[in-house]
Design an enzyme around this catalytic site. Structure first.
Site, mmCIF file in Angstrom:
data_model
loop_
_atom_site.group_PDB
_atom_site.id
_atom_site.type_symbol
_atom_site.label_atom_id
_atom_site.label_comp_id
_atom_site.label_asym_id
_atom_site.label_seq_id
_atom_site.Cartn_x
_atom_site.Cartn_y
_atom_site.Cartn_z
ATOM 1 C CG HIS A 1 -29.484 -3.491 23.449
ATOM 2 N ND1 HIS A 1 -30.017 -4.765 23.408
ATOM 3 C CD2 HIS A 1 -28.792 -3.336 22.296
ATOM 4 C CE1 HIS A 1 -29.678 -5.339 22.269
ATOM 5 N NE2 HIS A 1 -28.916 -4.497 21.582
ATOM 6 C CG HIS B 1 -26.149 -6.827 24.178
ATOM 7 N ND1 HIS B 1 -26.333 -5.506 23.852
ATOM 8 C CD2 HIS B 1 -25.531 -7.394 23.111
ATOM 9 C CE1 HIS B 1 -25.855 -5.271 22.646
ATOM 10 N NE2 HIS B 1 -25.377 -6.398 22.168
ATOM 11 C CD GLN C 1 -18.388 -7.986 13.456
ATOM 12 O OE1 GLN C 1 -17.711 -8.776 14.102
ATOM 13 N NE2 GLN C 1 -19.694 -7.875 13.648
ATOM 14 N N GLY D 1 -27.801 -14.281 19.743
ATOM 15 C CA GLY D 1 -29.188 -13.868 19.542
ATOM 16 C C GLY D 1 -29.708 -14.262 18.166
ATOM 17 C CE LYS E 1 -31.792 -6.459 15.391
ATOM 18 N NZ LYS E 1 -30.373 -6.277 15.076
ATOM 19 C CG LEU F 1 -34.597 -4.290 22.515
ATOM 20 C CD1 LEU F 1 -34.246 -4.521 23.986
ATOM 21 C CD2 LEU F 1 -35.216 -2.904 22.338
ATOM 22 C CB SER F 2 -30.448 -3.066 17.052
ATOM 23 O OG SER F 2 -29.288 -2.619 16.385
ATOM 24 C CB SER F 3 -25.767 -1.349 19.459
ATOM 25 O OG SER F 3 -25.577 -2.321 20.456
HETATM 26 O O1 PAF Z 1 -23.279 -9.951 17.031
HETATM 27 C C1 PAF Z 1 -22.286 -9.257 17.356
HETATM 28 O O2 PAF Z 1 -22.354 -8.378 18.229
HETATM 29 C C2 PAF Z 1 -20.954 -9.507 16.672
HETATM 30 O O3 PAF Z 1 -21.122 -9.852 15.343
HETATM 31 C C3 PAF Z 1 -20.079 -10.549 17.400
HETATM 32 C C4 PAF Z 1 -20.734 -11.910 17.401
HETATM 33 C C5 PAF Z 1 -19.826 -10.099 18.837
HETATM 34 C C6 PAF Z 1 -18.723 -10.679 16.692
HETATM 35 O O4 PAF Z 1 -18.039 -9.469 16.673
#
Ligand code: PAF
Length: 284
Positions: free
Chosen positions: A29, A32, A56, A147, A149, A184-186
């Site tokens: 978005h 990014h 994660q 970011g 955020k 903004l966030s996915s």
């Molecule tokens: O912030 C993210 O999108 C993720 O945590 C990252 C840094 C790409 C690691 O998977």
């Protein structure tokens, strides 16, 4: 834009260059893309990774349903001037089970996000270390942009780079916001139209918390726990399920006290609206 699918392909493309790197999980978005624009003058080759990192995500989280929007992501990166897109398959980045992990300092990683998503920062630090090895291994170092955020993530990565003496400069990018103030966030894509209207209440609650903190501190009537509770209650009354709303020291994310100077603090929050978990923060 060159698309590298494997580590050898990426290293061949980057040999002798000084990358400016933006790691992502895709579903790009404007936030990014702002990081990509910020990265461009910071190296002689702008590299973006897209990799949805299984490590994660907790078992009940949205790894399988995390939005994967490959064609749109490629088009946006091309238009933003990305030179190299690194999009490894899972078997390239994790050809064998990743049993060797990067374990962040629990004093930083086990609070806030880490308290509600145990293991999250180990997963993040492990993949970022590996991505750094892929991107910077053949280049002798460079710059990486993260970011603000994901405030705590940025702090964990900075500490990792410092303590492992990685030859990488970590640069922070400002949070991009929609006109109403929503960060903004996915994951905003999960919100229904009604939820999308309501979603800005998280950033508003954090702003109010900062304002109330500043006013009470000036008046000498600051009771941190009461203010945080008030902010939590306010969101709950609107139908949210907050994990935390807290004022912390920017230095180490430990609880702030009435004696902490203005300009050294950050209010952080995470809360669930329907099925969507949102996070945000405000420095003050
Ligand atoms: O912030 C993210 O999108 C993720 O945590 C990252 C840094 C790409 C690691 O998977």
């Amino acid at each position: 834009m060159l698309i590298a699918r494997s580590i050898p392909e990426l290293r061949a493309a980057l040999a002798g260059r000084r990358p400016a790197f933006v790691p992502t999980m895709g579903n790009l978005h404007a936030g990014h893309l702002a990081l990509v624009h910020q990265a461009r003058p910071l190296g002689d080759c702008t590299v973006v990774s897209i990799f949805v990192n299984r490590l994660q995500f907790l078992p009940h989280e949205d790894f399988d349903s995390y939005p994967r929007t490959w064609d749109a992501d490629c088009a946006q990166l091309q238009a933003a001037g990305c030179d190299v897109l690194f999009a490894p398959r899972e078997t390239d980045l994790y050809p064998e089970p990743q049993t060797f992990k990067v374990q962040p300092d629990p004093q930083l990683a086990d609070l806030l996000e880490g308290q509600f998503r145990p293991g999250f920062f180990t997963g993040v630090a492990t993949v970022v270390m590996k991505l750094f090895s892929c991107v910077f291994g053949a280049t002798g170092g460079g710059t990486a942009v993260f970011g603000r955020k994901d405030y705590q993530q940025l702090m964990v990565i900075r500490q990792m780079v410092r303590q492992f003496a990685l030859p990488i400069e970590v640069v922070a990018g400002e949070t991009s916001r929609a006109p109403d103030g929503l960060a903004l966030s996915s994951r905003n894509g999960y919100l229904s139209p009604q939820e999308r209207q309501e979603a800005v209440a998280l950033s508003q609650a954090l702003r109010q918390l900062c304002d109330r903190w500043t006013a009470a501190q000036a008046a000498g009537t600051l009771h941190p726990a009461e203010l945080e509770q008030q902010a939590l209650d306010q969101l709950r009354a609107r139908g949210w399920l907050p994990d935390y709303l807290a004022v912390r020291r920017r230095l180490d994310l430990q609880p702030a006290t009435p004696g902490d100077a203005p300009g050294t603090l950050v209010a952080l929050g995470a809360a669930r609206l329907g099925a969507t978990r949102l996070i945000d923060n405000r420095e003050f």
